[in-house]
Design a protein around this motif. Structure first.
Motif, PDB file in Angstrom:
ATOM      1  N   VAL A 168      11.140   2.681   5.784  1.00 53.79           N
ATOM      2  CA  VAL A 168      10.472   4.174   4.982  1.00 53.79           C
ATOM      3  C   VAL A 168       9.773   3.829   3.765  1.00 53.79           C
ATOM      4  O   VAL A 168      10.183   2.845   3.109  1.00 53.79           O
ATOM      5  CB  VAL A 168      11.634   5.203   4.795  1.00 53.79           C
ATOM      6  N   ARG A 169       8.948   4.671   3.447  1.00 58.18           N
ATOM      7  CA  ARG A 169       8.280   4.744   2.213  1.00 58.18           C
ATOM      8  C   ARG A 169       9.148   5.459   0.979  1.00 58.18           C
ATOM      9  O   ARG A 169       9.889   6.349   1.422  1.00 58.18           O
ATOM     10  CB  ARG A 169       6.933   5.627   2.286  1.00 58.18           C
ATOM     11  N   ILE A 170       9.132   4.989   0.002  1.00 56.38           N
ATOM     12  CA  ILE A 170       9.879   5.455  -0.993  1.00 56.38           C
ATOM     13  C   ILE A 170       9.013   5.781  -2.425  1.00 56.38           C
ATOM     14  O   ILE A 170       7.940   5.034  -2.418  1.00 56.38           O
ATOM     15  CB  ILE A 170      11.124   5.026  -1.617  1.00 56.38           C
ATOM     16  N   CYS A 171       9.273   6.770  -3.169  1.00 50.61           N
ATOM     17  CA  CYS A 171       8.742   7.061  -4.441  1.00 50.61           C
ATOM     18  C   CYS A 171       9.052   6.037  -5.342  1.00 50.61           C
ATOM     19  O   CYS A 171      10.401   5.844  -5.443  1.00 50.61           O
ATOM     20  CB  CYS A 171       8.950   8.383  -4.552  1.00 50.61           C
ATOM     21  N   ARG A 172       8.203   5.273  -6.093  1.00 52.18           N
ATOM     22  CA  ARG A 172       8.470   4.146  -7.048  1.00 52.18           C
ATOM     23  C   ARG A 172       8.889   4.799  -8.148  1.00 52.18           C
ATOM     24  O   ARG A 172      10.034   4.276  -9.009  1.00 52.18           O
ATOM     25  CB  ARG A 172       7.438   3.443  -7.500  1.00 52.18           C
TER      26      ARG A 172
END
Ligand SMILES: [Zn+2]
Length: 103
Positions: free
Chosen positions: A92-96
């Motif tokens: 999944v993509r995450i906010c850095r």
């Protein structure tokens, strides 16, 4: 491609720098995206039978993904995207910035 359809992005380069919009289409092969209200170009169109509008029309043109940053709804900030694997192995993509899962 990191940016996908329905993401909210902030334009960081070009004439629409600083504007925000929603991704309407993604073209992963070209690494381009079409963003709502961004990168209007003027097109001259001749009056045709089927045409609703004649004269000059505004069209949105795709922009390169490197010209935008993802805008994170959770921390309300433009961010770069990271990746994380969930327990079931799904990527999944995450906010850095806030580390929240984006999708
Ligand atoms: Zn965030």
């Amino acid at each position: 491609m990191k940016i996908r359809k329905n993401d909210t992005v902030l334009v960081i380069a070009g004439k629409d720098k600083g504007k925000k919009g929603k991704v309407r289409f993604a073209y992963p092969k070209d690494e381009r995206i079409l963003v709502e209200g961004i990168n209007f170009i003027k097109r001259h169109s001749k009056a045709r039978k089927q045409a609703r509008q004649a004269g000059i029309i505004d069209l949105e043109a795709p922009i390169h993904v490197s010209d935008v940053m993802l805008f994170c709804d959770k921390c309300n900030h433009p961010t770069s995207i990271g990746f994380r694997f969930l327990e079931d192995g799904k990527k999944v993509r995450i906010c850095r910035s806030c580390k929240e899962v984006i999708d």
